[in-house]
Write a protein that holds these residues in place. Sequence first.
Motif, short mmCIF file in Angstrom:
data_model
loop_
_atom_site.label_atom_id
_atom_site.label_comp_id
_atom_site.label_asym_id
_atom_site.label_seq_id
_atom_site.Cartn_x
_atom_site.Cartn_y
_atom_site.Cartn_z
N ALA A 118 1.04 -1.31 -0.11
CA ALA A 118 0.08 0.01 0.01
C ALA A 118 0.88 1.04 0.09
N GLU A 119 1.94 1.28 0.85
CA GLU A 119 2.75 2.70 0.82
C GLU A 119 3.77 2.48 -0.48
N LEU A 120 3.92 1.43 -1.22
CA LEU A 120 4.78 1.65 -2.41
C LEU A 120 3.71 2.36 -3.50
N ALA A 121 2.42 1.64 -3.83
CA ALA A 121 1.48 2.14 -4.54
C ALA A 121 1.16 3.62 -4.19
N TYR A 122 1.09 4.05 -3.02
CA TYR A 122 0.82 5.32 -2.59
C TYR A 122 2.12 6.33 -3.17
N LEU A 123 3.30 5.91 -2.99
CA LEU A 123 4.41 6.83 -3.49
C LEU A 123 4.35 6.90 -5.01
N ALA A 124 3.93 5.78 -5.56
CA ALA A 124 3.89 5.52 -6.97
C ALA A 124 2.85 6.55 -7.67
N ALA A 125 1.68 6.50 -6.85
CA ALA A 125 0.60 7.43 -7.40
C ALA A 125 0.88 8.87 -7.16
N ARG A 126 1.39 9.23 -6.15
CA ARG A 126 1.90 10.55 -5.52
C ARG A 126 2.98 11.18 -6.58
N ARG A 127 3.72 10.74 -7.11
CA ARG A 127 4.75 10.85 -8.08
C ARG A 127 4.24 11.02 -9.35
N TRP A 128 3.21 10.29 -9.69
CA TRP A 128 2.75 10.31 -10.96
C TRP A 128 1.72 11.40 -11.18
N LEU A 147 -5.31 0.22 0.49
CA LEU A 147 -5.79 1.69 0.64
C LEU A 147 -4.77 2.55 1.37
N ALA A 148 -4.61 3.84 0.94
CA ALA A 148 -3.68 4.74 1.44
C ALA A 148 -4.03 5.89 1.34
#
Length: 301
Positions: A118-128, A147-148
């Motif tokens: 979840a933390e990795l998906a959050y980091l990806a979505a924020r950078r994207w 969910l994050a």
Amino acid sequence: MREDTVGVLDVGCFSAHLVVVTGGQGSPLHPVHSDKVPLRLDRAYDDDGNLREEGIDAIAAAIAAVRRRVRRAGVPVGEFLPFATSSVRDAANADMAVREIQRRTGMALRTFTGEQEAELAYLAARRWSGRQGRLTVLDVGGGTVELATGSADQPQVATSLPYGARALTTLGLAHREDLVEDLIRDALTARDLAALHRGQAVGCSKVFGGLAKLAGGSTVRVSDLDRWIPRLAALSSRRRAKLPGISRHRAGQSLAGAVAARALMEVTGHDAVTVSPWSTTEGLLLALREHRWELVGSDAA
């Protein structure tokens, strides 16, 4: 590998996908190599939830094939970080399977907790997205949903629940929208629910990407899912596979994926999500490049 080159191998249920990128910290991810080896781990479990020998064979063979292809392509990467999603992590014999894969390939297959994913998906979505302020990230996988939410690089809430598309299909819950909603809502604290209701919502994963194609855009709305869920329920897997965004091997669990996506949106109070092409794999690439060892684990340094 070179300091500005990182690579990961995402071992999922249906494929082992290698992505190698270059670029210094702070620069965009620039893919220099992408390779995919088909897998069908959904067919490789016994009745007790163990990954059978054929599944272990397939993963070891995929890692070996990717290493050969990287060498032939002359990609400037000595090794890459192989990691497995819930398709391996949640197997009853996961520890044994990982040890056996390392014995055969010489490479340690990493597994992350659901919260780490979840933390990795959050980091990806924020950078994207490039957005500042509150962001809520929803990710539908095969075994789990993530969910994050947060207002900075580190999420305030990051959680994983065992209600992915494959899991719901196996449990016979693909047609139980209200029950899936209740299960997800009951698994979250009131404080987490309040946090997840805020900010722009971003949907990650192939499930959200496929639903966006069905909806004909880059956004998925609850109203889109209210139209498509009954249609998917009325179609056979063979006919679903002819729809845009639904591959043949994912067709059987596509209804459950749509139900899980709608449940996440309903529970978190988001009528629409913008779909990100980046998810856990890109988050791991970013974490490696940015030396985010709290996400990757110090042994990857």
